[in-house]
Design an enzyme around this catalytic site. Sequence first.
Site, mmCIF file in Angstrom:
data_model
loop_
_atom_site.group_PDB
_atom_site.id
_atom_site.type_symbol
_atom_site.label_atom_id
_atom_site.label_comp_id
_atom_site.label_asym_id
_atom_site.label_seq_id
_atom_site.Cartn_x
_atom_site.Cartn_y
_atom_site.Cartn_z
ATOM 1 N N LYS A 35 -29.722 -37.202 50.172
ATOM 2 C CA LYS A 35 -28.262 -37.121 50.327
ATOM 3 C C LYS A 35 -27.886 -35.787 50.988
ATOM 4 O O LYS A 35 -28.732 -34.874 51.071
ATOM 5 C CB LYS A 35 -27.594 -37.225 48.949
ATOM 6 C CG LYS A 35 -27.902 -36.050 48.031
ATOM 7 C CD LYS A 35 -27.431 -36.288 46.607
ATOM 8 C CE LYS A 35 -27.785 -35.107 45.729
ATOM 9 N NZ LYS A 35 -27.665 -35.427 44.289
ATOM 10 N N TYR A 255 -16.123 -6.195 53.099
ATOM 11 C CA TYR A 255 -14.784 -6.493 52.570
ATOM 12 C C TYR A 255 -14.706 -6.102 51.104
ATOM 13 O O TYR A 255 -15.587 -6.433 50.322
ATOM 14 C CB TYR A 255 -14.482 -7.987 52.687
ATOM 15 C CG TYR A 255 -14.380 -8.490 54.106
ATOM 16 C CD1 TYR A 255 -13.349 -8.067 54.944
ATOM 17 C CD2 TYR A 255 -15.305 -9.395 54.595
ATOM 18 C CE1 TYR A 255 -13.255 -8.536 56.240
ATOM 19 C CE2 TYR A 255 -15.221 -9.880 55.882
ATOM 20 C CZ TYR A 255 -14.189 -9.442 56.713
ATOM 21 O OH TYR A 255 -14.100 -9.911 57.987
HETATM 22 C C1 LIG Z 1 -28.947 -35.264 43.560
HETATM 23 C C2 LIG Z 1 -29.473 -36.256 42.600
HETATM 24 C C3 LIG Z 1 -30.839 -36.288 42.247
HETATM 25 C C4 LIG Z 1 -31.841 -35.235 42.703
HETATM 26 O O1 LIG Z 1 -31.778 -34.139 41.833
HETATM 27 P P1 LIG Z 1 -32.648 -32.796 42.061
HETATM 28 O O2 LIG Z 1 -32.275 -31.926 40.919
HETATM 29 O O3 LIG Z 1 -32.245 -32.232 43.380
HETATM 30 O O4 LIG Z 1 -34.082 -33.212 42.032
HETATM 31 C C5 LIG Z 1 -31.273 -37.303 41.415
HETATM 32 N N1 LIG Z 1 -30.407 -38.237 40.938
HETATM 33 C C6 LIG Z 1 -29.086 -38.228 41.230
HETATM 34 C C7 LIG Z 1 -28.205 -39.269 40.659
HETATM 35 C C8 LIG Z 1 -28.574 -37.238 42.058
HETATM 36 O O5 LIG Z 1 -27.263 -37.223 42.334
#
Ligand SMILES: *Cc1c(COP(=O)(O)O)cnc(C)c1O
Length: 276
Positions: A35, A255
């Site tokens: 994602k 800043y």
């Molecule tokens: C982002 C996400 C993950 C991955 O988590 P990490 O801590 O980056 O390994 C797994 N499951 C869901 C539902 C997520 O939103």
Amino acid sequence: MKTYPVASIDLAALQHNLKLIKQLAPNSQVISVIKANAYGHGHIEVAQALDNSDAFAVARLSEALELRQAGIKHKIVLLEGVTTAEEIQTAADYDLSLVFHHQTQIKLLEQTKLVKPLSFCWLMIETGMHRLGFDISDVDEILTRLETNEAIAGKIGLMSHFANADLVDDQRNQQQMAMILAVTEDDHSISMANSAAILSFPASHQQWLRPGLMLYGVSPFDDKTATDLGLKPVMQLTSVITSIQQLSKGDQVGYGGDWTASESKTVGIVSIGYGD
Ligand SMILES: *Cc1c(COP(=O)(O)O)cnc(C)c1O
């Protein structure tokens, strides 16, 4: 002309990290979480390099469509599911898999006539994060509704998300795990483990892992580096120094005078900012 800064992505490191995940959990399958543009690493290139994944997960429909357009054939799970009839139709057309986390999404499925059934779908269950998911007491009814619906092919998996997996041995992780395990009287797959749980809580591995952070070579723990965990960093960010300043004791930098020199010092100004 060379422009700066540069983020270099090491695809071999990415593949090494996936291999490590598979070694840590040899009996589980991997949904690689790509994602948010693969956490900023480029979702298409990352998906191509992680061809060895059993599935991918993204947050949004738009990301999944980009992956399909780039020729990615894997299962793709939409972690936030869909919100309109048009979106559910598109998801079916492109063989995308949905996470159902709210009643309105079940109703949408029941009210939309799909040309193709959806497969590899998941039910998000609330076990302690209080972000997305069905109350445990509603799960049996929702599962029956989904599995008797012709728009769904195959079994529905059970998914939940740890709120404190980065705190190793925290009681709340055991409690969340116990809650999801209590739902499964029969053969529903379970997906619970994010990176921190993959690394520190083997009982959470179950059938499907959901690593994000660790794929990119990032440690989820405050007290351990990626190297401690055998992970290889995937992104290297470099730029150039465009100015060097000589400071006297007491000079303030930036800043609001964010930082004060405790003695006379030399400071380098790196070319990176809002525009990057
Ligand atoms: C982002 C996400 C993950 C991955 O988590 P990490 O801590 O980056 O390994 C797994 N499951 C869901 C539902 C997520 O939103």
